[in-house]
Design an enzyme around this catalytic site. Structure first.
Site, mmCIF file in Angstrom:
data_model
loop_
_atom_site.group_PDB
_atom_site.id
_atom_site.type_symbol
_atom_site.label_atom_id
_atom_site.label_comp_id
_atom_site.label_asym_id
_atom_site.label_seq_id
_atom_site.Cartn_x
_atom_site.Cartn_y
_atom_site.Cartn_z
ATOM 1 N N GLU A 168 52.638 63.173 18.446
ATOM 2 C CA GLU A 168 51.431 62.880 18.384
ATOM 3 C C GLU A 168 50.264 63.156 19.852
ATOM 4 O OE1 GLU A 168 48.923 58.204 18.031
ATOM 5 O OE2 GLU A 168 51.050 58.196 18.843
ATOM 6 N N GLU A 198 50.262 61.996 26.317
ATOM 7 C CA GLU A 198 49.393 61.217 26.863
ATOM 8 C C GLU A 198 48.581 62.126 27.771
ATOM 9 O OE1 GLU A 198 46.134 59.723 27.872
ATOM 10 O OE2 GLU A 198 47.058 58.760 25.676
ATOM 11 N N ASN A 242 48.262 67.410 29.528
ATOM 12 C CA ASN A 242 47.347 67.557 29.201
ATOM 13 C C ASN A 242 47.398 68.971 27.834
ATOM 14 O OD1 ASN A 242 44.586 68.926 28.571
ATOM 15 N ND2 ASN A 242 44.207 68.092 30.423
ATOM 16 N N ASP A 298 39.038 61.756 21.700
ATOM 17 C CA ASP A 298 37.843 61.257 22.009
ATOM 18 C C ASP A 298 36.804 63.035 21.111
ATOM 19 O OD1 ASP A 298 35.429 61.921 23.617
ATOM 20 O OD2 ASP A 298 36.501 61.787 25.063
ATOM 21 N N LYS A 312 28.180 65.921 22.245
ATOM 22 C CA LYS A 312 27.775 66.514 22.596
ATOM 23 C C LYS A 312 27.786 67.734 22.585
ATOM 24 C CE LYS A 312 25.467 64.090 26.308
ATOM 25 N NZ LYS A 312 25.874 63.693 27.760
ATOM 26 N N ASP A 356 37.254 56.606 13.496
ATOM 27 C CA ASP A 356 36.176 56.238 13.151
ATOM 28 C C ASP A 356 34.921 56.308 13.181
ATOM 29 O OD1 ASP A 356 36.677 55.905 16.022
ATOM 30 O OD2 ASP A 356 35.289 53.961 15.813
ATOM 31 N N THR A 408 46.498 52.139 14.424
ATOM 32 C CA THR A 408 46.409 52.684 15.998
ATOM 33 C C THR A 408 46.345 50.660 16.524
ATOM 34 O OG1 THR A 408 44.797 53.332 16.400
ATOM 35 C CG2 THR A 408 46.379 54.512 16.095
ATOM 36 N N TYR A 461 43.478 51.448 18.570
ATOM 37 C CA TYR A 461 42.252 50.908 18.489
ATOM 38 C C TYR A 461 41.475 50.282 16.910
ATOM 39 C CZ TYR A 461 37.822 53.597 19.440
ATOM 40 O OH TYR A 461 36.326 53.900 19.000
ATOM 41 N N GLU A 462 42.703 51.159 15.979
ATOM 42 C CA GLU A 462 41.953 51.044 14.260
ATOM 43 C C GLU A 462 42.604 50.203 14.509
ATOM 44 O OE1 GLU A 462 44.452 52.936 10.015
ATOM 45 O OE2 GLU A 462 45.220 53.158 12.565
#
Length: 214
Positions: free
Chosen positions: A44, A69, A96, A118, A122, A154, A193, A195-196
């Site tokens: 992941e 992460e 990273n 993320d 832009k 999302d 998750t 966040y989900e």
């Protein structure tokens, strides 16, 4: 989303080096050595607080998982979970993802999960999106020939961009949903998750795809 600094994070990481890799440049091709059993390896990329990958590892003891992460504060919260659970098929990685081919050997990974990355909306930041072609090239290298990418977001703009980017790269789509939580078949096995769960309760649709390289 960047988390606040956790003053205790470094000490927790240093006290649990059997559960988290902090010198990942030495791990390419050797990930199975960190697990009790040699099993298919899944990654992941961007695990956040780790609710998804922890539950995935619990439900699938026949696989090994790496939770990657870049934020020390986030991986420390995930590490707290793993210290409590001590799942033998889960390892953490603080690194990273920009140089994934330095961290994993060619064909070492059976599948990848990109959850709520993320969106970098832009145009000038396009190259930072985790579904940009340079990232896809790295995924193709570290994945087995039959390996797959599972992607959830999302953000409608990022999802549309990802569909185009993957299609242009010659990938094939096994599953696509513009509203995962209202797709009975796909949602039955979905692991949300943190966040989900938060944003779906606010009415945000969750976009989902599963794709492979030809």
């Amino acid at each position: 989303m960047r988390l606040r600094n956790k003053p205790w994070a470094k000490d927790m990481i240093n006290d649990n080096l059997d559960l988290i890799a902090v010198q990942p440049e030495n791990m390419a091709g050797k990930w199975q050595d960190r697990f009790e059993k040699s099993q298919p390896l899944f990654l992941e990329l961007g695990s956040g607080k780790g609710g998804f990958i922890t539950e995935l590892a619990k439900q699938n003891p026949q696989n090994n998982y790496v939770a990657m992460e870049v934020q020390e504060g986030a991986i420390a919260l995930l590490l707290k979970k793993q210290v409590e659970n001590k799942l033998p098929n889960l390892q953490l990685l603080l690194a990273n993802g920009a140089n994934l081919t330095d961290l994993f050997a060619e064909g070492e990974v059976s599948g990848m999960y990109l959850n709520f990355s993320d969106p970098w909306p832009k145009t000038r930041h396009e190259k930072r999106r985790l579904t940009y072609k340079s990232f896809l090239e790295q995924y193709k290298t570290v994945l087995k020939d039959d390996g797959y990418i599972q992607f959830k977001t999302d953000n409608q703009g990022l999802f549309e961009y990802s569909l185009v980017s993957m299609n242009n790269f010659g990938m094939k789509f096994d599953e696509i949903s513009l509203d995962l939580h209202n797709n009975e078949e796909l949602n039955e096995t979905n692991i949300p998750t943190e966040y989900e769960e938060k944003f779906s309760k606010k009415g945000f649709r969750i976009n989902y795809l599963k794709a492979q390289f030809n």
